[in-house]
Motif scaffolding. Structure first.
Motif, short mmCIF file in Angstrom:
data_model
loop_
_atom_site.label_atom_id
_atom_site.label_comp_id
_atom_site.label_asym_id
_atom_site.label_seq_id
_atom_site.Cartn_x
_atom_site.Cartn_y
_atom_site.Cartn_z
N ARG A 123 0.83 -1.21 0.00
CA ARG A 123 0.00 0.00 0.00
C ARG A 123 0.87 1.26 0.00
O ARG A 123 0.57 2.23 -0.70
CB ARG A 123 -0.93 -0.01 1.22
N LEU A 124 1.95 1.23 0.80
CA LEU A 124 2.86 2.39 0.81
C LEU A 124 3.52 2.57 -0.54
O LEU A 124 3.70 3.70 -1.01
CB LEU A 124 3.91 2.19 1.91
N ARG A 125 3.91 1.45 -1.18
CA ARG A 125 4.54 1.56 -2.49
C ARG A 125 3.58 2.16 -3.50
O ARG A 125 3.95 3.05 -4.29
CB ARG A 125 4.99 0.19 -2.97
N ALA A 162 1.01 4.07 -2.82
CA ALA A 162 0.79 5.48 -2.46
C ALA A 162 1.93 6.36 -2.96
O ALA A 162 1.70 7.47 -3.47
CB ALA A 162 0.64 5.61 -0.94
N ARG A 163 3.17 5.86 -2.83
CA ARG A 163 4.31 6.64 -3.33
C ARG A 163 4.23 6.82 -4.84
O ARG A 163 4.48 7.91 -5.38
CB ARG A 163 5.63 5.96 -2.94
N THR A 180 -0.43 1.56 -13.58
CA THR A 180 -0.44 1.17 -12.18
C THR A 180 -1.62 0.26 -11.87
O THR A 180 -1.47 -0.77 -11.21
CB THR A 180 -0.48 2.41 -11.29
N GLY A 225 8.08 10.33 1.02
CA GLY A 225 8.14 9.27 0.02
C GLY A 225 9.55 9.05 -0.50
O GLY A 225 9.98 7.92 -0.75
N LEU A 256 1.60 6.71 -6.84
CA LEU A 256 0.51 7.61 -7.24
C LEU A 256 0.84 9.06 -6.89
O LEU A 256 0.57 9.98 -7.67
CB LEU A 256 -0.79 7.17 -6.57
N HIS A 257 1.43 9.24 -5.72
CA HIS A 257 1.77 10.61 -5.32
C HIS A 257 2.80 11.21 -6.26
O HIS A 257 2.64 12.33 -6.77
CB HIS A 257 2.30 10.62 -3.88
#
Length: 385
Positions: free
Chosen positions: A171-173, A175-176, A228, A344, A178-179
């Motif tokens: 999830r963190l990957r 999120a990074r 993605t 990030g 997409l951000h």
């Protein structure tokens, strides 16, 4: 075929009780133990039934009277309670695999039967000895069962924890990704839209160029989002088999010039400088380095208040060095006002066991520098490097 094993066990116990002259208790006890091995199939599918059959069979062998006058009675009672070892083994399996309530009922039932049988059929001073042995054997079986169950439950917890950590990391990957992808594009679109709205009446050609830049940036962002999302669905066999357009490759340092061109159209000129011998990099390092450059340039566009910045990429023998410098306002921290950009970056660099420094420069502006370790080239000795 578990029922066949149960039938054979009943027949074997019947033979031990009345099929011939009564031998010593040890011989009958060993025979009962060997007969209990026929209940393995029943034990796997219905362990409580296996315990009941073993308990009844062992009790029948223990209480069966000697049928031959030629056998010494004292010898016939030696090892007469040995069949209950099979009961203890089945009890240990139940404790290891069944719920605590069922395990407690099975243990209490087995304990009561064994204590009553030992107290009623043991002779002389052997009563206490046989009781102690029976209790110790049952306690050992229950202890082994408990340890096995705790070990299995601990393994299940560890697997669940690993799965949860993997989900959080993924999830963190995402999120990074997409951000870093969306924040840059939205920043460019915002600036171009603002510029186009200001000059649409006086400079229509400049407004059209801004709209073209917005269209190109929007298409690129949609392509990245699709890439993605499709990558996230690769675990679905139906989605993989449904065909569709092939995935475009992930961006890398080779795309920095294209990024600089889009940023220049937004009003910030990016000076890209490369040093060292350029060579193919591992996909994770190449993507992370590009995302660091992209996020740092996005922060320059959105927060620095300057019209230029410099991107330096140095290919070393053991590490990749990336530096982004501007002469703008020099924000001091990556807080809520500036989102999660630098956070990030730090996560990406930490995953690659690298180092990141980000902060204002003494002479003014802001500097982001990342050092990413590179794997050793295959077939090149360390001395040659």
């Amino acid at each position: 075929m578990s029922w066949a094993g149960g039938v054979l066990y009943v027949l074997a116990v019947g033979l031990l009780i009345g099929g011939g002259p009564r031998a010593s208790g040890t011989v009958h006890g060993i025979g009962a133990l060997l007969a209990a091995s026929l209940l393995v199939g029943v034990l796997r599918s219905r362990p409580v039934l296996a315990l009941s059959m073993t308990l009844l069979g062992s009790t029948a062998v223990v209480v069966g009277p000697p049928s031959s006058a030629h056998v010494d009675l004292s010898a016939s009672y030696q090892g007469q309670f040995l069949p209950y070892v099979a009961v203890d083994l089945v009890l240990g399996f139940i404790v290891a695999t069944r719920a605590p309530r069922a395990s407690t009922v099975a243990a209490v039932t087995s304990l009561v039967v064994q204590v009553l049988l030992v107290g009623g059929f043991a002779h002389g001073d052997s009563v206490i000895v046989n009781l102690v042995i029976a209790l110790l054997a049952m306690a050992a079986a229950c202890t082994v069962g408990l340890l096995s169950r705790e070990r299995r439950e601990h393994a299940v917890q560890l697997r669940a924890q690993e799965v949860a950590e993997a989900v959080v990391a993924e999830r963190l990957r995402i999120a990074r990704e997409l951000h870093d992808m969306v924040a840059h594009s939205i920043g460019i679109i915002t600036i171009q839209a603002g510029m186009g709205s200001r000059v649409i009446q006086t400079q229509p050609e400049e407004a059209r160029e801004a709209l073209r830049a917005i269209e190109a940036t929007s298409r690129e962002t949609l392509s990245g989002l699709r890439r993605t999302l499709v990558a996230l669905r690769q675990a679905d066999p139906d989605a993989a088999a449904s065909g569709g357009a092939p995935l475009t490759p992930s961006p890398g340092l080779a795309d920095v010039e294209r990024l600089a061109t889009a940023t220049t159209d937004a009003g910030v000129r990016v000076d890209v400088r490369r040093h060292g011998e350029e060579r193919p990099l591992p996909a994770d390092i190449d993507l992370s380095a590009y995302r660091i450059v992209q996020e740092a340039v996005t922060n320059v566009v959105r927060h620095a208040g300057t019209g230029r910045c410099r991107v330096s990429i140095e290919y070393g023998d053991e590490e990749l060095f990336v530096e982004i410098i501007d002469d703008g306002r020099g924000a001091t921290e990556d807080g809520p006002t500036h989102g999660f950009g630098i956070v990030g970056m730090r996560e990406r660099v930490a995953l690659l066991h690298g180092r990141l420094s980000a902060g204002p420069r003494p002479e003014g502006g802001f500097r982001v520098a990342a050092r990413l370790p590179l794997p050793e080239p295959v077939g090149v000795p360390a001395g040659a490097r």
